[in-house]
Design a protein around this motif. Structure first.
Motif, PDB file in Angstrom:
ATOM      1  N   THR A   1      -2.159  -4.029   2.915  1.00  0.00           N
ATOM      2  CA  THR A   1      -3.136  -4.474   3.908  1.00  0.00           C
ATOM      3  C   THR A   1      -2.522  -4.737   5.279  1.00  0.00           C
ATOM      4  O   THR A   1      -3.226  -5.141   6.190  1.00  0.00           O
ATOM      5  N   GLY A   2      -1.216  -4.525   5.423  1.00  0.00           N
ATOM      6  CA  GLY A   2      -0.538  -4.913   6.654  1.00  0.00           C
ATOM      7  C   GLY A   2      -0.450  -3.807   7.684  1.00  0.00           C
ATOM      8  O   GLY A   2      -1.356  -2.978   7.842  1.00  0.00           O
ATOM      9  N   ALA A   3       0.684  -3.778   8.388  1.00  0.00           N
ATOM     10  CA  ALA A   3       0.861  -2.863   9.512  1.00  0.00           C
ATOM     11  C   ALA A   3       0.703  -1.402   9.113  1.00  0.00           C
ATOM     12  O   ALA A   3       0.289  -0.569   9.923  1.00  0.00           O
ATOM     13  N   SER A   4       0.984  -1.081   7.860  1.00  0.00           N
ATOM     14  CA  SER A   4       0.945   0.318   7.423  1.00  0.00           C
ATOM     15  C   SER A   4      -0.463   0.894   7.359  1.00  0.00           C
ATOM     16  O   SER A   4      -0.628   2.117   7.299  1.00  0.00           O
ATOM     17  N   VAL A   5      -1.481   0.050   7.361  1.00  0.00           N
ATOM     18  CA  VAL A   5      -2.861   0.543   7.361  1.00  0.00           C
ATOM     19  C   VAL A   5      -3.614   0.144   8.629  1.00  0.00           C
ATOM     20  O   VAL A   5      -4.773   0.498   8.800  1.00  0.00           O
TER      21      VAL A   5
END
Length: 374
Positions: A46-50
């Protein structure tokens, strides 16, 4: 017997964090034939990668980052095919709206040769719907695009199909040589990769302080495409030139910075990187602003979104934009672009501390694994 005393799993390599940096290390380890366990505190990434542009910004990097980006590009192409997610190979259009920006692009083309193709104003307009103030630009054909809302999850599914074991909703509490104590039990590990992004200080506060790790928070939005037109390229601007290391070797970049300092210092103060990408459904991801703190202020300043919307509307030559979604992105930031540390035997703490995790992680991970499991 307590849950922490119970044995949950074991593997040659245990990766903490299922964002792109963690998945890159799980992928690199699995490619070596090692058994892999991934621990992720949330039920999905749910973090920076999405929460990013889905932009593989290859050409604008420099030094080791450029090498990692070029290597990662090959992995992205292979993973898109194997995992079945959408990937665009049309590159990036850098839009120049002043003569000094055109000068930077000319200098950049001399430095990078075939990695940069210059455009006149008509060439830019044929590729990107822009306002009348455009004077030129360039295409960076090596850059890639993916849908960040899809790609990371597809990679995780592919790795699971290949035998990587994921423990979702499982928090790592204590990391020690050969073992990770989690909220669901102990995981024995030959080697451990801690890839928790900006939360390094939750596990290794002294390390985070020594490396001056902060949280960079940014404002991004999804808006309706006002032109109803397919935009095959990622789009960067003169403000982007001030944020990517590849442009720093261009003498005219100082003129670009001086102009913004004189004419629009407020955009520099909020760390504006005016850029956009188009999602497969047609909407645009636009942004972004940057603010740096060790602890992120929970209160949102509405004027940040207003500036992003106003500058994007001006770039696209329209009066207003319709907002679909707003969100805050957060990533790890530090003076050095990559953090790879050994806090204990057989343990590596890895973070991309420059906001280019999607661009470089798949190239960085093999070098970390080469050292870790040698």
């Amino acid at each position: 017997m307590t849950s922490l005393a119970r044995s949950l799993d074991s593997a040659d390599v245990v990766v903490i964090g299922a964002g792109i940096v963690g998945l890159a290390h799980a992928y690199a380890a699995a490619e070596r034939g090692l058994s892999v366990v991934v621990l992720e505190r949330d039920e999905w990434a749910t973090g920076a990668s999405v929460r990013n542009f889905g932009h593989g910004c290859v050409t604008a990097q420099d030094g080791p980052a450029l090498g990692y980006a070029l290597s990662a590009r090959e992995h992205w192409l292979r993973l898109a095919k194997d995992a079945g997610f959408w990937l665009g190979e049309s590159g990036t259009v850098v839009v120049a709206r002043a003569d000094d920006e055109c000068a930077v692009l000319s200098e950049f083309a001399e430095l990078r040769g075939g990695q940069v193709r210059l455009l006149d104003a008509a060439g830019v307009a044929s590729r990107v719907p822009v306002g009348e103030d455009v004077v030129g630009g360039a295409v960076l054909p090596l850059d890639l695009r993916v849908d960040p809302r899809e790609a990371v999850h597809a990679i995780a599914r592919l790795l699971a199909e290949r035998g990587v074991r994921f423990h979702w909703g499982t928090t790592a509490h204590v990391v020690e040589p050969g073992e990770v104590a989690t909220s669901r039990g102990r995981v024995r590990a030959g080697h451990v990769v801690v890839a928790v992004g900006h939360d390094i200080d939750r596990h290794f506060p002294e390390l985070a302080q020594r490396k001056a790790v902060q949280r960079c928070s940014l404002r991004m939005l999804r808006v309706a495409d006002p032109h109803g037109r397919e935009i095959e390229h990622a789009v960067l601007t003169g403000l982007s030139m001030l944020r990517y290391a590849g442009f720093e070797a261009c003498p005219s970049l100082a003129d670009v910075r001086a102009r913004f300092e004189a004419e629009q210092p407020d955009l520099l103060a909020i760390g504006m990187n005016l850029m956009l990408t188009q999602l497969p459904g047609g909407d645009l991801t636009i942004g972004d602003t940057h603010s740096y703190q060790r602890t992120v202020n929970p209160y949102r300043r509405e004027e940040l979104d207003e500036r992003v919307l106003a500058e994007t509307a001006r770039l696209l030559g329209v009066g207003a934009l319709t907002v679909r979604e707003r969100w805050r992105g957060v990533y790890a930031s530090a003076p050095e672009p990559f953090l790879v540390e050994t806090p204990a035997e057989g343990v590596r703490v890895v973070a991309v501390t420059s906001g280019i995790g999607m661009t470089t992680a798949l190239g960085l991970a093999p070098t970390v694994l080469d050292d870790l499991v040698s």
